[in-house]
Design a protein around this motif. Structure first.
Motif, PDB file in Angstrom:
ATOM      1  N   CYS A  70       7.412   5.797   9.762  1.00  0.00           N
ATOM      2  CA  CYS A  70       6.636   4.875   8.925  1.00  0.00           C
ATOM      3  C   CYS A  70       7.497   4.343   7.795  1.00  0.00           C
ATOM      4  O   CYS A  70       8.248   5.098   7.183  1.00  0.00           O
ATOM      5  CB  CYS A  70       5.421   5.619   8.369  1.00  0.00           C
ATOM      6  SG  CYS A  70       4.419   4.538   7.348  1.00  0.00           S
ATOM      7  N   VAL A 114       4.929  11.507   5.590  1.00  0.00           N
ATOM      8  CA  VAL A 114       5.412  11.049   6.905  1.00  0.00           C
ATOM      9  C   VAL A 114       6.730  10.264   6.834  1.00  0.00           C
ATOM     10  O   VAL A 114       7.645  10.520   7.621  1.00  0.00           O
ATOM     11  CB  VAL A 114       4.309  10.263   7.649  1.00  0.00           C
ATOM     12  CG1 VAL A 114       4.879   9.488   8.832  1.00  0.00           C
ATOM     13  CG2 VAL A 114       3.234  11.214   8.135  1.00  0.00           C
ATOM     14  N   PRO A 115       6.879   9.296   5.907  1.00  0.00           N
ATOM     15  CA  PRO A 115       8.147   8.552   5.896  1.00  0.00           C
ATOM     16  C   PRO A 115       9.364   9.465   5.677  1.00  0.00           C
ATOM     17  O   PRO A 115      10.473   9.123   6.083  1.00  0.00           O
ATOM     18  CB  PRO A 115       7.985   7.582   4.722  1.00  0.00           C
ATOM     19  CG  PRO A 115       6.503   7.405   4.591  1.00  0.00           C
ATOM     20  CD  PRO A 115       5.930   8.756   4.921  1.00  0.00           C
ATOM     21  N   GLN A 119       2.579   6.998  14.294  1.00  0.00           N
ATOM     22  CA  GLN A 119       2.163   7.213  12.902  1.00  0.00           C
ATOM     23  C   GLN A 119       1.614   5.914  12.325  1.00  0.00           C
ATOM     24  O   GLN A 119       0.749   5.914  11.470  1.00  0.00           O
ATOM     25  CB  GLN A 119       3.356   7.669  12.058  1.00  0.00           C
ATOM     26  CG  GLN A 119       3.437   9.174  11.917  1.00  0.00           C
ATOM     27  CD  GLN A 119       4.393   9.777  12.918  1.00  0.00           C
ATOM     28  OE1 GLN A 119       5.263   9.079  13.421  1.00  0.00           O
ATOM     29  NE2 GLN A 119       4.250  11.043  13.183  1.00  0.00           N
ATOM     30  N   ASN A 120       2.165   4.824  12.814  1.00  0.00           N
ATOM     31  CA  ASN A 120       1.749   3.506  12.343  1.00  0.00           C
ATOM     32  C   ASN A 120       1.752   2.605  13.568  1.00  0.00           C
ATOM     33  O   ASN A 120       2.552   1.695  13.684  1.00  0.00           O
ATOM     34  CB  ASN A 120       2.801   3.039  11.341  1.00  0.00           C
ATOM     35  CG  ASN A 120       2.161   2.310  10.217  1.00  0.00           C
ATOM     36  OD1 ASN A 120       1.032   1.846  10.324  1.00  0.00           O
ATOM     37  ND2 ASN A 120       2.891   2.180   9.149  1.00  0.00           N
ATOM     38  N   ARG A 132      -0.923   1.190  -0.916  1.00  0.00           N
ATOM     39  CA  ARG A 132      -1.422   0.917   0.430  1.00  0.00           C
ATOM     40  C   ARG A 132      -1.078  -0.492   0.934  1.00  0.00           C
ATOM     41  O   ARG A 132      -1.255  -0.813   2.095  1.00  0.00           O
ATOM     42  CB  ARG A 132      -2.947   1.125   0.466  1.00  0.00           C
ATOM     43  CG  ARG A 132      -3.347   2.574   0.413  1.00  0.00           C
ATOM     44  CD  ARG A 132      -3.002   3.294   1.689  1.00  0.00           C
ATOM     45  NE  ARG A 132      -3.782   2.793   2.813  1.00  0.00           N
ATOM     46  CZ  ARG A 132      -3.555   3.129   4.090  1.00  0.00           C
ATOM     47  NH1 ARG A 132      -2.540   3.915   4.398  1.00  0.00           N
ATOM     48  NH2 ARG A 132      -4.306   2.650   5.051  1.00  0.00           N
ATOM     49  N   PHE A 153       1.048   9.184  -1.429  1.00  0.00           N
ATOM     50  CA  PHE A 153       0.552  10.547  -1.211  1.00  0.00           C
ATOM     51  C   PHE A 153       1.134  11.188   0.046  1.00  0.00           C
ATOM     52  O   PHE A 153       0.856  12.348   0.337  1.00  0.00           O
ATOM     53  CB  PHE A 153      -0.986  10.542  -1.073  1.00  0.00           C
ATOM     54  CG  PHE A 153      -1.487   9.575  -0.034  1.00  0.00           C
ATOM     55  CD1 PHE A 153      -1.502   9.917   1.300  1.00  0.00           C
ATOM     56  CD2 PHE A 153      -1.915   8.311  -0.395  1.00  0.00           C
ATOM     57  CE1 PHE A 153      -1.932   9.017   2.265  1.00  0.00           C
ATOM     58  CE2 PHE A 153      -2.350   7.402   0.547  1.00  0.00           C
ATOM     59  CZ  PHE A 153      -2.357   7.753   1.888  1.00  0.00           C
ATOM     60  N   CYS A 154       1.919  10.455   0.837  1.00  0.00           N
ATOM     61  CA  CYS A 154       2.174  10.850   2.222  1.00  0.00           C
ATOM     62  C   CYS A 154       3.625  11.283   2.467  1.00  0.00           C
ATOM     63  O   CYS A 154       4.561  10.657   1.962  1.00  0.00           O
ATOM     64  CB  CYS A 154       1.820   9.672   3.136  1.00  0.00           C
ATOM     65  SG  CYS A 154       2.024  10.042   4.877  1.00  0.00           S
ATOM     66  N   HIS A 191      -2.539   0.680  10.618  1.00  0.00           N
ATOM     67  CA  HIS A 191      -2.520   0.307   9.203  1.00  0.00           C
ATOM     68  C   HIS A 191      -3.163  -1.081   9.089  1.00  0.00           C
ATOM     69  O   HIS A 191      -2.825  -1.976   9.875  1.00  0.00           O
ATOM     70  CB  HIS A 191      -1.082   0.281   8.687  1.00  0.00           C
ATOM     71  CG  HIS A 191      -1.008   0.197   7.202  1.00  0.00           C
ATOM     72  ND1 HIS A 191      -1.278  -0.956   6.504  1.00  0.00           N
ATOM     73  CD2 HIS A 191      -0.730   1.137   6.267  1.00  0.00           C
ATOM     74  CE1 HIS A 191      -1.155  -0.724   5.204  1.00  0.00           C
ATOM     75  NE2 HIS A 191      -0.819   0.540   5.031  1.00  0.00           N
ATOM     76  N   LYS A 195       5.940   2.543   5.293  1.00  0.00           N
ATOM     77  CA  LYS A 195       4.977   2.078   4.294  1.00  0.00           C
ATOM     78  C   LYS A 195       5.073   2.824   2.955  1.00  0.00           C
ATOM     79  O   LYS A 195       4.732   2.282   1.924  1.00  0.00           O
ATOM     80  CB  LYS A 195       3.545   2.217   4.837  1.00  0.00           C
ATOM     81  CG  LYS A 195       3.266   1.362   6.072  1.00  0.00           C
ATOM     82  CD  LYS A 195       3.215  -0.109   5.732  1.00  0.00           C
ATOM     83  CE  LYS A 195       2.811  -0.964   6.915  1.00  0.00           C
ATOM     84  NZ  LYS A 195       3.785  -0.994   8.014  1.00  0.00           N
ATOM     85  N   PHE A 196       5.424   4.080   2.974  1.00  0.00           N
ATOM     86  CA  PHE A 196       5.575   4.874   1.753  1.00  0.00           C
ATOM     87  C   PHE A 196       4.334   4.861   0.871  1.00  0.00           C
ATOM     88  O   PHE A 196       4.399   4.537  -0.309  1.00  0.00           O
ATOM     89  CB  PHE A 196       6.815   4.424   0.953  1.00  0.00           C
ATOM     90  CG  PHE A 196       8.103   4.805   1.640  1.00  0.00           C
ATOM     91  CD1 PHE A 196       8.665   6.063   1.437  1.00  0.00           C
ATOM     92  CD2 PHE A 196       8.735   3.924   2.514  1.00  0.00           C
ATOM     93  CE1 PHE A 196       9.840   6.432   2.083  1.00  0.00           C
ATOM     94  CE2 PHE A 196       9.896   4.281   3.174  1.00  0.00           C
ATOM     95  CZ  PHE A 196      10.455   5.540   2.954  1.00  0.00           C
ATOM     96  N   CYS A 197       3.193   5.200   1.445  1.00  0.00           N
ATOM     97  CA  CYS A 197       2.014   5.473   0.624  1.00  0.00           C
ATOM     98  C   CYS A 197       2.399   6.634  -0.297  1.00  0.00           C
ATOM     99  O   CYS A 197       3.093   7.567   0.139  1.00  0.00           O
ATOM    100  CB  CYS A 197       0.825   5.871   1.494  1.00  0.00           C
ATOM    101  SG  CYS A 197       0.326   4.551   2.620  1.00  0.00           S
TER     102      CYS A 197
HETATM  103  S1  SF4 Z   1      -0.453   7.242   5.166  1.00  0.00           S
HETATM  104 FE1  SF4 Z   1       0.154   6.213   7.067  1.00  0.00          FE
HETATM  105  S2  SF4 Z   1       0.932   4.231   6.389  1.00  0.00           S
HETATM  106 FE2  SF4 Z   1       0.905   5.533   4.560  1.00  0.00          FE
HETATM  107  S3  SF4 Z   1       2.979   6.432   4.479  1.00  0.00           S
HETATM  108 FE3  SF4 Z   1       1.680   7.891   5.605  1.00  0.00          FE
HETATM  109  S4  SF4 Z   1       1.965   7.366   7.771  1.00  0.00           S
HETATM  110 FE4  SF4 Z   1       2.714   5.627   6.549  1.00  0.00          FE
END
Ligand code: SF4
Length: 461
Positions: free
Chosen positions: A166, A175-176, A210-211, A288, A172-173, A249, A168-170
């Motif tokens: 991902c 995943v990236p 993930q996206n 977001r 709170f997340c 997303h 996007k770098f939300c």
């Molecule tokens: S919440 Fe989804 S869109 Fe946002 S950083 Fe995490 S994986 Fe990426």
């Protein structure tokens, strides 16, 4: 390898981990490993971990402690049990896992599962290994395809990873950081995999990433394809009756994908579209990259293409700085969209993410109180959605035997479980079922006598 070895794989977290666990099993099969459901029998235990939920790391260590005892018992009987940690916690913690839990033999990152047979051979020679680099080679090119018998065992509904990572770098997340940048598989590789699954009896495919709607894999013409184009191609695969995709997303919900919902009867009218909050202030703090209005515009555009679409979503309650007014914006959004259901979680900081260092954290008691209010509202919508099904005739894909003799369990287009009396030979069939009763977590129905208009007729309603 001189004898068959047994591997026990435990998956935590999302469907992507379930898919990865299947592919690990497929990759280990040619190396002489067969899957076992009994932990104590295993020669190799793989914990495929998830980093999304709070205390994920602690849970992994306590699980390792439990397995270490079995490993010691096996050693006392002269048998070697190897322990491997895979998935996002492996990627995030790396060497630290072996430092804290010396019983672990292997830490393997999510991009390196295709190397498992070689890594296991090295473990058998007595090494302890950490392999969490992001390699240049594409793991999907070298992961083994599932054997037909493995596909049959897993059922008529399969996940296929089409995208990972991902950008996007939300705030709170994790995943990236744990899964890296967005990478998409080429269209024809995915088509090959889906044709392989269909030939072994799979009838429903859920594309995962993930996206997932940031998908941009190369098409046969050498140009990047959208998820909409990929879905159109997969809808042509003989035997595939249903297509789904997750997780999307809102910002990547492009016109082509929206139009595909109107054009493809096989694309199920059930879209998981996480929003996280109904307040623009919170959406901005979460990074977001969309507003409440933009989210609602996407929902409206999808509904304009296909009138019977239903939506699910994800919500975070008590993000740093969330006021009562912000929270009420979330409640009004739930009412405005009328979600069929939704997943809601209390915000909990993930080390290394920007939100973890935000100062205006919401007190735990307030978060819990808001979560209860949100969940009560979501439950009302979920009940109302299920109640609408009563008396209707739905397309149901029959998946497996039910608990009672002569009973099968299937799913409606909206993933509602339906129990229906039908012969076992109908597993894998798409049938019409009239819903006669609604239980807590399941619908009950009877095979319909008359055919209803096909789903495509509802498009654009
Ligand atoms: S919440 Fe989804 S869109 Fe946002 S950083 Fe995490 S994986 Fe990426």
């Amino acid at each position: 390898m001189s004898r068959t070895h047994k591997v026990f794989i435990k998956s935590f977290g999302c469907q992507m981990n379930v898919y990865d666990s299947h592919r690990m099993a497929d990759t280990l099969a040619p190396a002489g490993f067969s899957e076992t459901a009994t932990l104590a029998d295993a020669d190799l235990v793989i914990l495929n971990t998830c980093h999304i939920r709070e205390k994920a790391v602690d849970k992994v260590y306590s699980e390792i402690g439990r397995i270490r005892e079995l490993k010691e018992e096996a050693a006392a009987q002269g048998r070697r049990m190897l322990i491997a940690v895979a998935g996002c916690v492996a990627q995030a913690e790396g060497q630290e896992i072996i430092r804290r839990a010396s019983a672990v033999d292997l830490v393997v990152g999510s991009q390196n599962y295709h190397r498992l047979p070689g890594l296991i051979a090295r473990l058998q020679a007595g090494e302890q290994i950490v392999d969490t680099e992001f390699p240049a080679d594409d793991k999907f090119d070298v992961l083994a395809a599932p054997l037909p018998e493995a596909i049959v065992k897993r059922g008529i509904s399969a996940f296929v990873t089409v995208q990972e990572g991902c950008d996007k770098f939300c705030t709170f997340c994790v995943v990236p950081y744990t899964r890296g940048a967005e990478v998409s598989r080429p269209v024809e590789k995915i088509v090959d995999e889906v044709e392989h699954l269909a030939a072994a009896g799979v009838r429903e495919v859920t594309l995962i990433g993930q996206n997932v709607n940031a998908y941009h894999g190369l098409g046969a013409d050498g140009r990047p394809a959208t998820l909409g184009r990929l879905l159109r191609r997969l809808a042509e695969v003989p035997g595939i009756l249903r297509l789904r995709y997750t997780t999307s997303h809102p910002r990547d919900m492009d016109d082509d994908l929206i139009a595909a919902h109107g054009d493809l009867p096989a694309l199920m009218p059930y879209v998981h579209l996480p929003v996280q909050s109904g307040a623009d202030r919170m959406l901005a703090a979460m990074n977001r990259k969309h507003t409440r209005k933009e989210y609602l515009d996407v929902i409206a555009a999808l509904r304009a293409c296909r009138g019977d679409l239903a939506f699910t979503s994800d919500f975070i309650v008590g993000f740093p700085g969330e006021t009562e007014a912000d929270f009420r914006d979330t409640l009004t959004l739930v009412d405005e969209v009328g979600f069929a259901t939704a997943y809601s979680f209390i915000y909990s900081p993930r080390p290394g993410t920007p939100a973890a260092d935000m100062e205006n954290q919401v007190p735990e008691a307030q978060k819990s109180e808001r979560l209860q209010r949100l969940q009560a509202l979501i439950t009302r919508h979920w009940r109302a959605f299920n109640t609408q099904s009563l008396g209707r005739t739905e397309d149901v894909l029959l998946e497996k035997p039910g608990k009672l003799p002569g009973q099968l369990v299937g799913r409606t287009p909206y993933l509602q479980a339906v129990q229906v009396m039908a012969p076992r030979s109908m597993i894998g069939s798409l049938v019409q079922v009239t819903i006669t009763d609604i239980g807590t977590n399941t619908l009950f129905g009877a095979l319909a006598q008359e055919r209803r208009a096909p789903i495509a007729a509802a498009a654009g309603a």
